[in-house]
Design a protein around this motif. Structure first.
Motif, PDB file in Angstrom:
ATOM      1  N   ALA A 137      51.087  -7.162  36.583  1.00 63.39           N
ATOM      2  CA  ALA A 137      52.105  -6.840  37.591  1.00 63.39           C
ATOM      3  C   ALA A 137      52.055  -7.817  38.755  1.00 63.39           C
ATOM      4  N   TRP A 138      50.853  -8.182  39.161  1.00 64.22           N
ATOM      5  CA  TRP A 138      50.715  -9.128  40.271  1.00 64.22           C
ATOM      6  C   TRP A 138      51.294 -10.494  39.879  1.00 64.22           C
ATOM      7  N   LEU A 139      50.991 -10.933  38.675  1.00 62.88           N
ATOM      8  CA  LEU A 139      51.531 -12.212  38.206  1.00 62.88           C
ATOM      9  C   LEU A 139      53.055 -12.144  38.081  1.00 62.88           C
ATOM     10  N   ALA A 140      53.561 -11.013  37.628  1.00 64.00           N
ATOM     11  CA  ALA A 140      55.020 -10.840  37.539  1.00 64.00           C
ATOM     12  C   ALA A 140      55.657 -10.892  38.924  1.00 64.00           C
ATOM     13  N   SER A 141      54.942 -10.396  39.926  1.00 68.37           N
ATOM     14  CA  SER A 141      55.476 -10.428  41.295  1.00 68.37           C
ATOM     15  C   SER A 141      55.591 -11.854  41.818  1.00 68.37           C
ATOM     16  N   LEU A 142      54.901 -12.787  41.174  1.00 74.64           N
ATOM     17  CA  LEU A 142      54.978 -14.202  41.526  1.00 74.64           C
ATOM     18  C   LEU A 142      56.026 -14.925  40.682  1.00 74.64           C
ATOM     19  N   ALA A 143      56.843 -14.138  39.978  1.00 79.45           N
ATOM     20  CA  ALA A 143      57.984 -14.633  39.182  1.00 79.45           C
ATOM     21  C   ALA A 143      57.597 -15.139  37.801  1.00 79.45           C
ATOM     22  N   HIS A 144      56.364 -14.882  37.362  1.00 80.12           N
ATOM     23  CA  HIS A 144      55.983 -15.243  36.009  1.00 80.12           C
ATOM     24  C   HIS A 144      56.454 -14.166  35.022  1.00 80.12           C
ATOM     25  N   THR A 145      56.623 -14.545  33.781  1.00 76.07           N
ATOM     26  CA  THR A 145      56.959 -13.604  32.711  1.00 76.07           C
ATOM     27  C   THR A 145      55.686 -13.316  31.936  1.00 76.07           C
ATOM     28  N   VAL A 146      55.335 -12.037  31.824  1.00 71.96           N
ATOM     29  CA  VAL A 146      54.023 -11.660  31.305  1.00 71.96           C
ATOM     30  C   VAL A 146      54.145 -10.743  30.092  1.00 71.96           C
ATOM     31  N   VAL A 147      53.380 -11.065  29.042  1.00 69.26           N
ATOM     32  CA  VAL A 147      53.161 -10.135  27.943  1.00 69.26           C
ATOM     33  C   VAL A 147      51.776  -9.529  28.159  1.00 69.26           C
ATOM     34  N   ALA A 148      51.708  -8.207  28.261  1.00 69.51           N
ATOM     35  CA  ALA A 148      50.461  -7.492  28.494  1.00 69.51           C
ATOM     36  C   ALA A 148      50.002  -6.868  27.179  1.00 69.51           C
ATOM     37  N   ALA A 149      48.893  -7.364  26.647  1.00 67.53           N
ATOM     38  CA  ALA A 149      48.353  -6.854  25.392  1.00 67.53           C
ATOM     39  C   ALA A 149      47.173  -5.939  25.693  1.00 67.53           C
ATOM     40  N   GLU A 150      47.276  -4.681  25.295  1.00 70.71           N
ATOM     41  CA  GLU A 150      46.228  -3.698  25.597  1.00 70.71           C
ATOM     42  C   GLU A 150      46.115  -2.700  24.451  1.00 70.71           C
ATOM     43  N   PRO A 151      44.927  -2.555  23.852  1.00 71.68           N
ATOM     44  CA  PRO A 151      44.781  -1.654  22.705  1.00 71.68           C
ATOM     45  C   PRO A 151      44.555  -0.187  23.059  1.00 71.68           C
ATOM     46  N   VAL A 152      44.110   0.098  24.288  1.00 72.30           N
ATOM     47  CA  VAL A 152      43.756   1.471  24.669  1.00 72.30           C
ATOM     48  C   VAL A 152      45.007   2.202  25.142  1.00 72.30           C
ATOM     49  N   SER A 192      58.182  -3.223  35.258  1.00 75.74           N
ATOM     50  CA  SER A 192      58.754  -4.480  35.741  1.00 75.74           C
ATOM     51  C   SER A 192      59.513  -5.148  34.611  1.00 75.74           C
ATOM     52  N   PRO A 193      60.679  -5.695  34.885  1.00 76.45           N
ATOM     53  CA  PRO A 193      61.412  -6.410  33.852  1.00 76.45           C
ATOM     54  C   PRO A 193      60.702  -7.677  33.409  1.00 76.45           C
ATOM     55  N   ASN A 194      59.722  -8.126  34.203  1.00 71.95           N
ATOM     56  CA  ASN A 194      58.985  -9.338  33.865  1.00 71.95           C
ATOM     57  C   ASN A 194      57.700  -9.081  33.093  1.00 71.95           C
ATOM     58  N   VAL A 195      57.422  -7.802  32.788  1.00 70.91           N
ATOM     59  CA  VAL A 195      56.228  -7.459  32.013  1.00 70.91           C
ATOM     60  C   VAL A 195      56.637  -6.692  30.771  1.00 70.91           C
ATOM     61  N   SER A 196      56.224  -7.191  29.613  1.00 69.03           N
ATOM     62  CA  SER A 196      56.426  -6.459  28.363  1.00 69.03           C
ATOM     63  C   SER A 196      55.061  -6.144  27.764  1.00 69.03           C
ATOM     64  N   TRP A 197      54.972  -4.996  27.123  1.00 64.92           N
ATOM     65  CA  TRP A 197      53.689  -4.490  26.634  1.00 64.92           C
ATOM     66  C   TRP A 197      53.614  -4.526  25.118  1.00 64.92           C
TER      67      TRP A 197
END
Length: 207
Positions: free
Chosen positions: A56-71, A84-89
């Protein structure tokens, strides 16, 4: 062992773990490596994203982020807390990151914060090859390597930085920076936990 680690995080999510993780400042945590993250918008993969705090913090800096989390509990908390529209999971984990690979994307930055300690050496070798395949030529893999014991319910494996550098080099990732810091969490500091931040750059034409 992997299922034990994942269960440990699922169980921790029912306690104060999420609150403690969210209380950590991403800006402070990533201060030692922030110079390696482009100022202009770029594509970032956050492996083991947890609650999505850093994504989320990186997305707030205008980056597009894929967040990979198994839990599941952590991923669902992250999706709720950090919409955030800039974060996909994606539900995914090292060493193979098969669902992430299936997205057909490559990334300018791949971030692994507090993940490497949960892989044994055999899985680390596999993971480095996978991480290289997901990183654009000239892009960077940024990882923190834990030194010190972990929570009893979330086992950790000792990590040798030099071995990691050597294995990375073999798959086309060259070490360009490393720095050591104390833990940002007071309990870990008292236990003597330290971290090495390692930055690996994908060689042009590498594996």
């Amino acid at each position: 062992m992997r299922s034990e680690i994942l269960k440990g995080y699922e169980d921790a999510a029912n306690g104060d773990f999420i609150a403690r993780v969210e209380a950590i400042s991403s800006a402070d945590l990533l201060a030692r490596v922030i110079e390696h993250i482009p100022k202009q918008p770029c594509r970032i993969l956050d492996v083991g994203s947890g609650t999505g705090r850093d994504a989320a913090w990186l997305a707030s800096l205008a980056h597009t982020v894929v967040a990979a989390e198994p839990v599941d509990a952590l991923r669902q908390a992250g999706m709720a807390k950090h919409a955030s529209p800039n974060v996909s999971w994606v539900k995914d984990a090292l060493p193979d990151l098969s669902r992430t690979i299936s997205l057909g994307q490559t990334f300018d930055i791949v971030l692994l914060s507090a993940v490497w300690q949960h892989l044994g050496d055999a899985d680390r070798k596999v993971a480095l090859s996978v991480l290289r395949s997901l990183t654009v030529d000239g892009g960077k893999v940024i990882m923190s390597i834990r030194h010190g014991a972990g929570a009893p319910t979330r086992p950790v494996f000792p990590a040798n930085v030099e071995n990691t550098v050597r294995w990375a080099q073999a798959v086309g990732l060259s070490a360009v920076d490393r720095t050591t810091s104390r833990s940002v969490q007071s309990g870990n500091r008292q236990a003597g936990v330290t971290w090495t931040w390692l930055v690996l750059q994908a060689q042009i034409g590498g594996s």
